[in-house]
Design a protein around this motif. Structure first.
Motif, short mmCIF file in Angstrom:
data_model
loop_
_atom_site.label_atom_id
_atom_site.label_comp_id
_atom_site.label_asym_id
_atom_site.label_seq_id
_atom_site.Cartn_x
_atom_site.Cartn_y
_atom_site.Cartn_z
N LEU A 164 0.86 -1.19 0.00
CA LEU A 164 0.00 0.00 0.00
C LEU A 164 0.89 1.24 0.00
O LEU A 164 1.74 1.39 0.88
CB LEU A 164 -0.88 0.02 1.25
CG LEU A 164 -2.09 -0.91 1.30
CD1 LEU A 164 -2.55 -1.09 2.73
CD2 LEU A 164 -3.22 -0.35 0.44
N ASN A 165 0.73 2.12 -0.97
CA ASN A 165 1.53 3.34 -0.92
C ASN A 165 0.89 4.32 0.06
O ASN A 165 -0.19 4.08 0.59
CB ASN A 165 1.73 3.94 -2.31
CG ASN A 165 0.43 4.39 -2.96
OD1 ASN A 165 -0.55 4.70 -2.29
ND2 ASN A 165 0.43 4.43 -4.29
N GLN A 166 1.56 5.43 0.32
CA GLN A 166 1.11 6.37 1.34
C GLN A 166 -0.30 6.87 1.08
O GLN A 166 -1.14 6.91 1.98
CB GLN A 166 2.08 7.56 1.39
CG GLN A 166 1.83 8.54 2.52
CD GLN A 166 2.38 8.06 3.84
OE1 GLN A 166 3.43 7.44 3.87
NE2 GLN A 166 1.67 8.32 4.92
N GLN A 167 -0.58 7.22 -0.16
CA GLN A 167 -1.90 7.76 -0.50
C GLN A 167 -3.00 6.73 -0.29
O GLN A 167 -4.06 7.03 0.29
CB GLN A 167 -1.91 8.24 -1.94
CG GLN A 167 -1.18 9.54 -2.20
CD GLN A 167 -1.25 9.92 -3.67
OE1 GLN A 167 -0.80 9.19 -4.55
NE2 GLN A 167 -1.83 11.08 -3.95
N SER A 168 -2.78 5.52 -0.78
CA SER A 168 -3.82 4.49 -0.68
C SER A 168 -4.05 4.09 0.78
O SER A 168 -5.20 3.87 1.20
CB SER A 168 -3.44 3.27 -1.52
OG SER A 168 -2.19 2.76 -1.14
N ALA A 189 0.18 -9.97 4.85
CA ALA A 189 1.50 -9.35 4.71
C ALA A 189 2.60 -10.29 5.19
O ALA A 189 2.35 -11.24 5.95
CB ALA A 189 1.56 -8.04 5.48
N GLU A 190 3.82 -10.01 4.73
CA GLU A 190 4.99 -10.79 5.14
C GLU A 190 5.97 -9.96 5.98
O GLU A 190 6.76 -10.52 6.73
CB GLU A 190 5.71 -11.33 3.90
CG GLU A 190 4.89 -12.34 3.14
CD GLU A 190 5.53 -12.82 1.84
OE1 GLU A 190 6.67 -12.37 1.54
OE2 GLU A 190 4.89 -13.62 1.13
N HIS A 191 5.91 -8.63 5.84
CA HIS A 191 6.88 -7.76 6.53
C HIS A 191 6.11 -6.70 7.31
O HIS A 191 5.75 -5.65 6.77
CB HIS A 191 7.83 -7.13 5.51
CG HIS A 191 8.52 -8.13 4.64
ND1 HIS A 191 9.51 -8.96 5.10
CD2 HIS A 191 8.33 -8.46 3.33
CE1 HIS A 191 9.93 -9.75 4.12
NE2 HIS A 191 9.22 -9.46 3.04
N GLN A 192 5.91 -6.96 8.58
CA GLN A 192 5.11 -6.08 9.43
C GLN A 192 5.67 -4.67 9.49
O GLN A 192 4.91 -3.69 9.48
CB GLN A 192 5.05 -6.67 10.84
CG GLN A 192 4.19 -5.89 11.81
CD GLN A 192 4.09 -6.58 13.16
OE1 GLN A 192 4.68 -7.63 13.38
NE2 GLN A 192 3.36 -5.99 14.08
N GLU A 193 7.00 -4.56 9.49
CA GLU A 193 7.62 -3.25 9.65
C GLU A 193 7.41 -2.35 8.44
O GLU A 193 7.59 -1.12 8.53
CB GLU A 193 9.13 -3.40 9.91
CG GLU A 193 9.95 -3.94 8.76
CD GLU A 193 9.86 -5.45 8.56
OE1 GLU A 193 10.50 -5.97 7.63
OE2 GLU A 193 9.14 -6.11 9.35
N GLU A 194 7.00 -2.92 7.30
CA GLU A 194 6.79 -2.13 6.10
C GLU A 194 5.36 -1.61 5.97
O GLU A 194 5.05 -0.87 5.04
CB GLU A 194 7.17 -2.95 4.86
CG GLU A 194 8.65 -3.31 4.79
CD GLU A 194 8.99 -4.13 3.56
OE1 GLU A 194 8.15 -4.18 2.64
OE2 GLU A 194 10.08 -4.74 3.54
N ILE A 195 4.51 -2.01 6.90
CA ILE A 195 3.12 -1.54 6.88
C ILE A 195 3.03 -0.29 7.75
O ILE A 195 3.61 -0.24 8.84
CB ILE A 195 2.16 -2.62 7.42
CG1 ILE A 195 2.33 -3.92 6.64
CG2 ILE A 195 0.72 -2.15 7.35
CD1 ILE A 195 1.55 -5.07 7.23
N LEU A 196 2.29 0.70 7.29
CA LEU A 196 2.13 1.92 8.08
C LEU A 196 1.60 1.59 9.48
O LEU A 196 0.67 0.79 9.62
CB LEU A 196 1.16 2.88 7.39
CG LEU A 196 1.69 3.65 6.17
CD1 LEU A 196 0.59 4.54 5.62
CD2 LEU A 196 2.90 4.48 6.53
N THR A 197 2.18 2.23 10.48
CA THR A 197 1.76 1.99 11.86
C THR A 197 0.28 2.25 12.05
O THR A 197 -0.41 1.54 12.80
CB THR A 197 2.58 2.88 12.82
OG1 THR A 197 3.97 2.64 12.60
CG2 THR A 197 2.24 2.57 14.27
N THR A 198 -0.23 3.27 11.39
CA THR A 198 -1.65 3.61 11.52
C THR A 198 -2.55 2.50 10.99
O THR A 198 -3.66 2.30 11.49
CB THR A 198 -1.95 4.91 10.77
OG1 THR A 198 -1.37 4.85 9.46
CG2 THR A 198 -1.37 6.11 11.51
N ILE A 199 -2.08 1.78 9.98
CA ILE A 199 -2.84 0.63 9.45
C ILE A 199 -2.74 -0.54 10.42
O ILE A 199 -3.74 -1.18 10.78
CB ILE A 199 -2.32 0.22 8.06
CG1 ILE A 199 -2.64 1.30 7.02
CG2 ILE A 199 -2.91 -1.13 7.65
CD1 ILE A 199 -4.08 1.35 6.58
#
Length: 378
Positions: A164-168, A189-199
């Motif tokens: 998910l990019n920042q906008q989406s 997901a496979e990489h938790q650290e790459e998901i926005l914290t807010t999500i």
């Protein structure tokens, strides 16, 4: 997809089923786990069970109208979001809905065990990066604003949520936090650290571990008809990744070839015999072709990883067939913290060069010269 079609994870299946029975289905969930552990199959089986009209104590029925549509991935209340990019077919403004036919074909072919690289190959996006863009977010918001067509729950599965990019991501935040009634979000997901914290903070986390060695072996025997020895070797190499286990089992001769070729290569590099190295590159490496050359280098990266396990007294964690495990144990003293990073960087760069159609003979000869020096670093 039935829970019975998902390899292993019996305890997790029971927990998910119990949550449905007790009407404790969180509206936003994050299925997190390594590649090939079965996140997508588990999500599909869970969604199918929730909407099954004749579910049993342990699984959906598989025959009611809802189940049949879920199993063909055509249920009108099941929505997918996944990474895309421009292709020859869609040369601008890509989004998931434009590739839904290819997506259903791909999930059917891989039985739900989806891999990002394989999906991008299916799309033929060449060297472009795939993302989940703001158009996907807008489309899923519009779909979920309608009432459910047939089922109790509308289900949106967002595969590879780290894309998910920042906008989406920002556009989806409010919807994930306060979705319409009877709406279920499953992010994979496979990489938790790459998901926005807010999500992440808006989702209930469900961790899906690697498939156990025994479960992988049993599945290879039962589903692919492998011999016990083939299943044992493939399961050891795959280390809980069903995608790799299936690939190894389907190409067991290739894996044995990679093992024999890699061992020969390392011996030539250590002895620094130029005529033998030239002959090796010409007769052993060049005929492999680009894709197998890349797989061969990836095999080498796995061997280096396992040498570090030996060097740190973690031999029980080494997942290799017996003969390859013995070679790796004997090879381990030549790999250490002073050279392993450089060797791995060299292999990764070579994979990228071959991907960009570099001359394999030059790449492997250059690698050979550098590895010869690196193996002598104490």
């Amino acid at each position: 997809m039935l829970f019975a079609d998902v390899i292993g994870h019996d305890d997790l299946k029971k927990r998910l089923i119990q949550s449905v029975k007790e009407s404790r289905v969180p509206h936003a969930q994050l299925f997190l786990g390594p590649e090939g552990c079965g996140k997508m199959p588990m999500a599909l089986a869970y969604a199918q069970y929730i909407n099954c009209t004749n579910r049993s104590e342990s699984d959906s029925c598989g025959v009611c109208p809802s189940c049949k549509k879920y199993m063909s991935l055509t249920h009108p209340d099941l929505h997918f979001v996944f990474p895309t990019a421009t292709t020859k077919k869609v040369d601008k403004n890509p989004e998931s809905d434009l590739f839904i036919t290819e997506w259903r074909e791909y999930l059917t072919d891989c039985q739900g065990y989806a891999d990002l690289s394989d999906w991008f190959v299916k799309l033929d996006i060449e060297n472009k990066q795939g993302f989940i863009n703001v158009r996907d977010a807008a489309t899923i918001m519009r779909k979920l604003s309608f009432k459910a067509y047939e089922s109790e729950y509308k289900v949106a599965i967002i595969w590879m949520a780290e894309k998910l990019n920042q906008q989406s991501a920002n556009k989806l935040l409010k919807l994930i936090e306060e979705p319409p009634e009877k709406t279920l979000f499953i992010l994979i997901a496979e990489h938790q650290e790459e998901i926005l914290t807010t999500i992440r903070s808006r989702c209930v986390l469900t961790k899906i571990p690697k498939i156990s060695l025994q479960e992988t072996q049993n599945a290879l025997v039962q589903r692919l008809g492998c011999s016990n020895q083939q299943a044992s070797d493939a399961a050891a190499l795959a280390d809980g990744n069903w995608i790799l286990a299936k690939r190894f089992a389907d190409n067991i001769d290739d894996e044995k070839l990679y093992a024999e070729t890699f061992q020969k290569w390392m011996r030539y590099c250590f002895k620094v015999t130029l005529p033998e190295l030239i002959d090796f590159v010409t007769n052993d490496i060049k005929p492999l072709g680009r894709e197998k050359q890349k797989e061969f280098l990836e095999y080498g990266l796995n061997i280096f990883h396992n040498t570090l396990l030996f060097n740190n007294n973690m031999s029980d964690d080494v997942m290799l067939p017996a003969d390859e495990k013995l070679f790796t144990k004997n090879f381990a003293p030549f790999i250490n913290i002073r050279n392993v990073a450089q060797i791995c960087e060299l292999f990764e760069e070579s994979i990228n060069q071959i991907e960009r159609n570099a001359n394999a003979s030059i790449v492997f000869m250059d690698d050979s010269c550098k590895i010869s020096k690196l193996l002598r670093i104490k």
